[in-house]
Design a protein around this motif. Structure first.
Motif, PDB file in Angstrom:
ATOM      1  N   VAL A  23       0.834  -1.203   0.000  1.00 13.20           N
ATOM      2  CA  VAL A  23       0.000   0.000   0.000  1.00 13.20           C
ATOM      3  C   VAL A  23       0.867   1.250   0.000  1.00 13.20           C
ATOM      4  CG1 VAL A  23      -1.592   1.349   1.401  1.00 13.20           C
ATOM      5  CG2 VAL A  23      -2.002  -1.079   1.046  1.00 13.20           C
ATOM      6  N   MET A  24       1.912   1.265   0.802  1.00 15.62           N
ATOM      7  CA  MET A  24       2.791   2.432   0.856  1.00 15.62           C
ATOM      8  C   MET A  24       3.482   2.683  -0.479  1.00 15.62           C
ATOM      9  SD  MET A  24       4.403   2.049   4.687  1.00 15.62           S
ATOM     10  CE  MET A  24       5.387   3.556   4.509  1.00 15.62           C
ATOM     11  N   ALA A  25       3.787   1.612  -1.203  1.00 15.51           N
ATOM     12  CA  ALA A  25       4.399   1.756  -2.524  1.00 15.51           C
ATOM     13  C   ALA A  25       3.407   2.289  -3.548  1.00 15.51           C
ATOM     14  CB  ALA A  25       4.967   0.412  -2.981  1.00 15.51           C
ATOM     15  N   GLN A  26       2.120   2.041  -3.317  1.00 12.79           N
ATOM     16  CA  GLN A  26       1.076   2.410  -4.268  1.00 12.79           C
ATOM     17  C   GLN A  26       0.479   3.784  -3.992  1.00 12.79           C
ATOM     18  OE1 GLN A  26       0.526   0.494  -6.756  1.00 12.79           O
ATOM     19  NE2 GLN A  26      -1.376   1.186  -7.677  1.00 12.79           N
ATOM     20  N   ALA A  27       0.392   4.167  -2.736  1.00 14.94           N
ATOM     21  CA  ALA A  27      -0.300   5.397  -2.350  1.00 14.94           C
ATOM     22  C   ALA A  27       0.525   6.645  -2.681  1.00 14.94           C
ATOM     23  CB  ALA A  27      -0.605   5.374  -0.858  1.00 14.94           C
ATOM     24  N   MET A  28      -0.184   7.736  -2.971  1.00 11.76           N
ATOM     25  CA  MET A  28       0.490   8.998  -3.224  1.00 11.76           C
ATOM     26  C   MET A  28       1.137   9.547  -1.953  1.00 11.76           C
ATOM     27  SD  MET A  28      -2.273  10.848  -5.746  1.00 11.76           S
ATOM     28  CE  MET A  28      -1.274  12.340  -5.846  1.00 11.76           C
ATOM     29  N   ARG A  29       0.437   9.395  -0.821  1.00  9.67           N
ATOM     30  CA  ARG A  29       0.976   9.827   0.466  1.00  9.67           C
ATOM     31  C   ARG A  29       0.607   8.825   1.545  1.00  9.67           C
ATOM     32  NH1 ARG A  29      -1.130  15.860   1.283  1.00  9.67           N
ATOM     33  NH2 ARG A  29      -2.878  15.062   0.041  1.00  9.67           N
ATOM     34  N   SER A  30       1.544   8.543   2.424  1.00  5.55           N
ATOM     35  CA  SER A  30       1.303   7.605   3.515  1.00  5.55           C
ATOM     36  C   SER A  30       1.479   8.310   4.850  1.00  5.55           C
ATOM     37  CB  SER A  30       2.259   6.415   3.437  1.00  5.55           C
ATOM     38  OG  SER A  30       2.035   5.657   2.263  1.00  5.55           O
ATOM     39  N   PHE A  31       0.531   8.090   5.743  1.00  2.00           N
ATOM     40  CA  PHE A  31       0.566   8.681   7.077  1.00  2.00           C
ATOM     41  C   PHE A  31       0.579   7.549   8.106  1.00  2.00           C
ATOM     42  CE2 PHE A  31      -1.753  11.511   4.247  1.00  2.00           C
ATOM     43  CZ  PHE A  31      -1.102  12.723   4.435  1.00  2.00           C
ATOM     44  N   LEU A  32       1.427   7.673   9.096  1.00  2.00           N
ATOM     45  CA  LEU A  32       1.438   6.703  10.180  1.00  2.00           C
ATOM     46  C   LEU A  32       0.523   7.222  11.282  1.00  2.00           C
ATOM     47  CD1 LEU A  32       2.736   4.026  11.098  1.00  2.00           C
ATOM     48  CD2 LEU A  32       4.384   5.381  12.392  1.00  2.00           C
ATOM     49  N   LEU A  33      -0.491   6.457  11.623  1.00  2.00           N
ATOM     50  CA  LEU A  33      -1.483   6.862  12.618  1.00  2.00           C
ATOM     51  C   LEU A  33      -1.347   5.973  13.848  1.00  2.00           C
ATOM     52  CD1 LEU A  33      -3.918   8.432  13.592  1.00  2.00           C
ATOM     53  CD2 LEU A  33      -5.392   6.938  12.211  1.00  2.00           C
TER      54      LEU A  33
END
Length: 219
Positions: A181-191
């Motif tokens: 998912v992190m490789a695919q997403a435009m931006r990744s947020f750690l929640l």
């Protein structure tokens, strides 16, 4: 008097009349060791108990809810978002305005249940083998399906975030999904809630600087 000792995996499997593969799978569910007590093979849990979704739901609830509200402020109308597994993500969904038109991609049963109740949300659920400890699904087909999805923002969970050891979780089966998912997403947020800061869990999945932002109850 009972004898206490250790056994090789193959010997223990023979004593229990099961295959070595079955015994290996069962022991992998937690930090367990084998003991021989009076001729009986026993699996004993170590000091560290395995992750349990139900066991985490009532821990740091206020902090998780506040972190969820912080993350919800980043979601815009029309977004396609990925919502990870765990007990903080339901608070993100609860904080999202119901009038938003969204596409939610997920692989956790608790997240999918909440997303399915939203009136203007299109739900994309990744399927596969069910993992009870985290209530998640995983399959090769689901991983391939991720490559065809456009994800604007990914909200990723973790059991620990260490400045040197990065983001980690308790369940190894979550790692392929998080990384894909992190490789695919435009931006990744750690929640995460702030109790996870400085913690290191067994399954590493990303360095700390792989995230656009780390979101806690503090902002």
């Amino acid at each position: 008097m009972a004898r206490v000792g250790t056994l090789r995996l193959t010997d223990a499997a023979q004593a229990l009349s099961v295959s070595s593969m079955t015994l290996r799978r069962d022991l992998a569910t937690g930090d367990a060791v084998l003991e021989l007590l009076g001729g009986h093979v026993m699996a004993r849990q170590g000091k560290g108990s395995p992750y349990s979704l139900a066991g985490e739901e009532d821990v740091h609830v206020a902090a998780k809810a506040a972190a969820g509200r912080q993350a919800a402020a980043l979601v815009e109308d029309g977004d396609a978002i990925f919502v990870d597994c765990g007990t903080t993500m339901p608070h993100l969904l609860a904080a999202l305005p119901t009038e938003l038109e969204l596409t939610v991609v997920c692989y956790a049963l608790n997240v999918a249940t909440l997303a399915s109740r939203r009136p203007h949300t299109r739900l994309f659920m990744l399927g596969g083998l069910f993992h009870p400890s985290s209530a998640t699904f995983l399959s090769e087909e689901a991983m391939e399906g991720l490559k065809r999805l456009g994800i604007a923002k990914a909200f990723i969970s973790a059991g620990g975030l260490h400045p040197e050891r990065g983001a980690s979780c308790a369940n190894f089966n979550e790692v392929p999904v998080k990384q894909a998912v992190m490789a695919q997403a435009m931006r990744s947020f750690l929640l995460i809630d702030s109790s996870k800061l400085g913690q290191v869990k067994p399954a590493f999945f990303a360095p700390a600087d792989a995230f656009k932002r780390v979101i806690t109850e503090q902002g």
